[in-house]
Design a protein around this motif. Structure first.
Motif, mmCIF file in Angstrom:
data_model
loop_
_atom_site.group_PDB
_atom_site.id
_atom_site.type_symbol
_atom_site.label_atom_id
_atom_site.label_comp_id
_atom_site.label_asym_id
_atom_site.label_seq_id
_atom_site.Cartn_x
_atom_site.Cartn_y
_atom_site.Cartn_z
ATOM 1 N N ARG A 211 29.921 49.860 14.970
ATOM 2 C CA ARG A 211 30.418 50.502 16.186
ATOM 3 C C ARG A 211 29.723 49.934 17.422
ATOM 4 N N GLU A 212 28.456 49.601 17.276
ATOM 5 C CA GLU A 212 27.723 48.991 18.383
ATOM 6 C C GLU A 212 28.335 47.640 18.740
ATOM 7 N N ALA A 213 28.647 46.838 17.714
ATOM 8 C CA ALA A 213 29.261 45.529 17.949
ATOM 9 C C ALA A 213 30.628 45.677 18.603
ATOM 10 N N VAL A 214 31.448 46.581 18.064
ATOM 11 C CA VAL A 214 32.786 46.801 18.610
ATOM 12 C C VAL A 214 32.707 47.262 20.063
ATOM 13 N N SER A 215 31.752 48.136 20.362
ATOM 14 C CA SER A 215 31.660 48.670 21.719
ATOM 15 C C SER A 215 31.350 47.583 22.736
ATOM 16 N N TRP A 216 30.491 46.618 22.369
ATOM 17 C CA TRP A 216 30.184 45.518 23.286
ATOM 18 C C TRP A 216 31.440 44.708 23.598
ATOM 19 N N TYR A 217 32.133 44.275 22.550
ATOM 20 C CA TYR A 217 33.278 43.394 22.755
ATOM 21 C C TYR A 217 34.468 44.124 23.374
ATOM 22 N N GLN A 218 34.751 45.343 22.909
ATOM 23 C CA GLN A 218 35.894 46.054 23.474
ATOM 24 C C GLN A 218 35.623 46.491 24.910
ATOM 25 N N SER A 219 34.386 46.851 25.221
ATOM 26 C CA SER A 219 34.070 47.222 26.599
ATOM 27 C C SER A 219 34.271 46.039 27.532
ATOM 28 N N ALA A 220 33.775 44.863 27.121
ATOM 29 C CA ALA A 220 33.940 43.671 27.953
ATOM 30 C C ALA A 220 35.416 43.343 28.142
ATOM 31 N N SER A 221 36.193 43.419 27.057
ATOM 32 C CA SER A 221 37.625 43.130 27.142
ATOM 33 C C SER A 221 38.339 44.134 28.036
ATOM 34 N N LEU A 222 37.988 45.402 27.880
ATOM 35 C CA LEU A 222 38.621 46.450 28.673
ATOM 36 C C LEU A 222 38.283 46.304 30.151
ATOM 37 N N PHE A 223 37.010 46.094 30.452
ATOM 38 C CA PHE A 223 36.601 45.943 31.845
ATOM 39 C C PHE A 223 37.323 44.770 32.497
ATOM 40 N N PHE A 224 37.429 43.658 31.749
ATOM 41 C CA PHE A 224 38.096 42.477 32.294
ATOM 42 C C PHE A 224 39.580 42.747 32.528
ATOM 43 N N SER A 225 40.243 43.346 31.540
ATOM 44 C CA SER A 225 41.687 43.555 31.652
ATOM 45 C C SER A 225 42.043 44.529 32.763
ATOM 46 N N LEU A 226 41.149 45.466 33.076
ATOM 47 C CA LEU A 226 41.410 46.439 34.135
ATOM 48 C C LEU A 226 40.859 45.998 35.491
ATOM 49 N N GLY A 227 40.242 44.827 35.536
ATOM 50 C CA GLY A 227 39.712 44.337 36.798
ATOM 51 C C GLY A 227 38.419 44.990 37.229
ATOM 52 N N LEU A 228 37.723 45.646 36.302
ATOM 53 C CA LEU A 228 36.507 46.371 36.667
ATOM 54 C C LEU A 228 35.301 45.459 36.869
ATOM 55 N N LEU A 229 35.453 44.176 36.589
ATOM 56 C CA LEU A 229 34.355 43.241 36.814
ATOM 57 C C LEU A 229 34.455 42.572 38.178
ATOM 58 N N LYS A 230 35.487 42.925 38.943
ATOM 59 C CA LYS A 230 35.655 42.350 40.275
ATOM 60 C C LYS A 230 34.813 43.113 41.288
ATOM 61 N N ASP A 231 34.458 42.427 42.368
ATOM 62 C CA ASP A 231 33.793 43.099 43.474
ATOM 63 C C ASP A 231 34.812 43.963 44.209
ATOM 64 N N VAL A 232 34.446 45.195 44.481
ATOM 65 C CA VAL A 232 35.314 46.084 45.247
ATOM 66 C C VAL A 232 34.501 46.669 46.385
ATOM 67 N N PRO A 233 35.127 47.011 47.509
ATOM 68 C CA PRO A 233 34.390 47.558 48.652
ATOM 69 C C PRO A 233 33.555 48.769 48.253
ATOM 70 N N GLY A 234 32.310 48.762 48.704
ATOM 71 C CA GLY A 234 31.433 49.889 48.438
ATOM 72 C C GLY A 234 30.567 49.731 47.216
ATOM 73 N N ASN A 235 30.830 48.719 46.388
ATOM 74 C CA ASN A 235 30.045 48.571 45.166
ATOM 75 C C ASN A 235 28.618 48.118 45.434
ATOM 76 N N ASP A 236 28.327 47.628 46.638
ATOM 77 C CA ASP A 236 26.957 47.261 46.961
ATOM 78 C C ASP A 236 26.103 48.488 47.251
ATOM 79 N N ASP A 237 26.745 49.646 47.386
ATOM 80 C CA ASP A 237 26.034 50.895 47.630
ATOM 81 C C ASP A 237 25.478 51.402 46.304
ATOM 82 N N PRO A 238 24.141 51.485 46.149
ATOM 83 C CA PRO A 238 23.563 51.925 44.868
ATOM 84 C C PRO A 238 24.085 53.269 44.402
#
Length: 289
Positions: A211-238
């Motif tokens: 499950r740990e292995a699956v979570s790494w790969y599926q999370s990366a795939s999901l984040f990429f497919s939804l555009g969550l790895l892109k810079d978006v306004p406000g993300n520099d705010d901690p």
């Protein structure tokens, strides 16, 4: 020069000229230099080494010579004493298989060289290429925001080391002496006894590690497919380092989204709009030094 690019020594000459110009302008610099002579047809300039052309052994020795020549020429530059050289590889010569995942074929070297800044030593901790960025920034003592999946290996707690390896059809997750192999055509497999036993041997099913292995790969795939790895306004705010997405809401537009089931892949974790919203998404991590 060959189909891959120019001779390594010429590439290094170009790099030195570029670094000289940046230094003259008073700029700090970061350079990524990828050598290509160690590729077929394994050709390189004459009278550099004592091995013939068109063989891998000769190309490897030539690249070694070219790196040494680059370091020697750089040592005469005013920027040398304050420069860190990191020498590594993208893969080994036998890492392009279609089915097997022997970890020994993914074991590459990494050398950090800065004689005025780093004492000689050896670090034997397990890491992946994705850890180089966080490790470098941590060593530099910089605070930063990023989408890194990697770790700062110099400051990582013992026991959290892991590495990722893959072929065209399989994904591997190496942790300790166990390797999880994920394959879309069959159930996950766990191999034990690594790396002392290069091939490993079947281990009892370790569902937590799978499950740990699956979570790494599926999370990366999901984040990429939804555009969550892109810079978006406000993300520099901690304060926005972790953004929770309400159930049924698109994480990018913040508008309602039609709930759709997502196909189960490579393991037992099934992701859909409901549990995606409940788990939330880490869209940007912040590292403070």
């Amino acid at each position: 020069e060959n189909i891959w690019g120019i001779a390594d020594e010429d590439l290094f000459s170009l790099a030195i000229a570029k670094l000289d110009r940046e230094y003259a302008k008073g700029n700090r610099f970061f350079a990524h230099i990828m050598t290509t002579s160690n590729h077929r047809p394994y050709t390189f300039p004459e009278n550099r080494i004592d091995l013939p052309q068109k063989h891998r052994e000769g190309a490897v020795k030539y690249t070694d010579w070219a790196i040494g020549d680059f370091i020697r020429r750089s040592a005469a530059k005013p920027w040398f004493d304050n420069t860190l050289f990191i020498i590594s590889a993208d893969h080994t010569a036998k890492a392009a298989g279609k089915t097997d995942l022997p970890p020994s074929r993914y074991h590459i070297p990494m050398i950090w060289y800065a004689p005025r800044l780093i004492e000689p030593g050896v670090m034997g901790r397990l890491m992946s290429q994705i850890d180089v960025g966080p490790t470098l920034l941590g060593w530099l003592g910089l605070s930063y925001s990023s989408h890194f999946f990697g770790y700062d290996i110099f400051n990582l707690e013992a026991g959290r080391e892991r590495a990722f390896i893959s072929t065209y059809q399989k994904l591997g997750y190496l942790k300790g002496d166990r390797l999880v192999v994920l394959d879309v055509n069959r159930e996950p497999v766990v191999n034990d006894g690594l790396p002392t036993n290069p091939g490993g041997f079947p281990a009892p099913t370790d569902q937590q590690l799978i499950r740990e292995a699956v979570s790494w790969y599926q999370s990366a795939s999901l984040f990429f497919s939804l555009g969550l790895l892109k810079d978006v306004p406000g993300n520099d705010d901690p304060s926005r380092a972790v953004r929770h997405v309400p159930i049924g809401q698109d994480p990018l537009s913040n508008k309602p989204r039609k709930a759709t089931a997502r196909k189960k892949t490579m393991g037992e974790v099934r992701l859909n709009d409901e549990n995606m919203g409940q788990m939330g998404f880490l869209t940007r991590s912040n590292h403070q030094n």
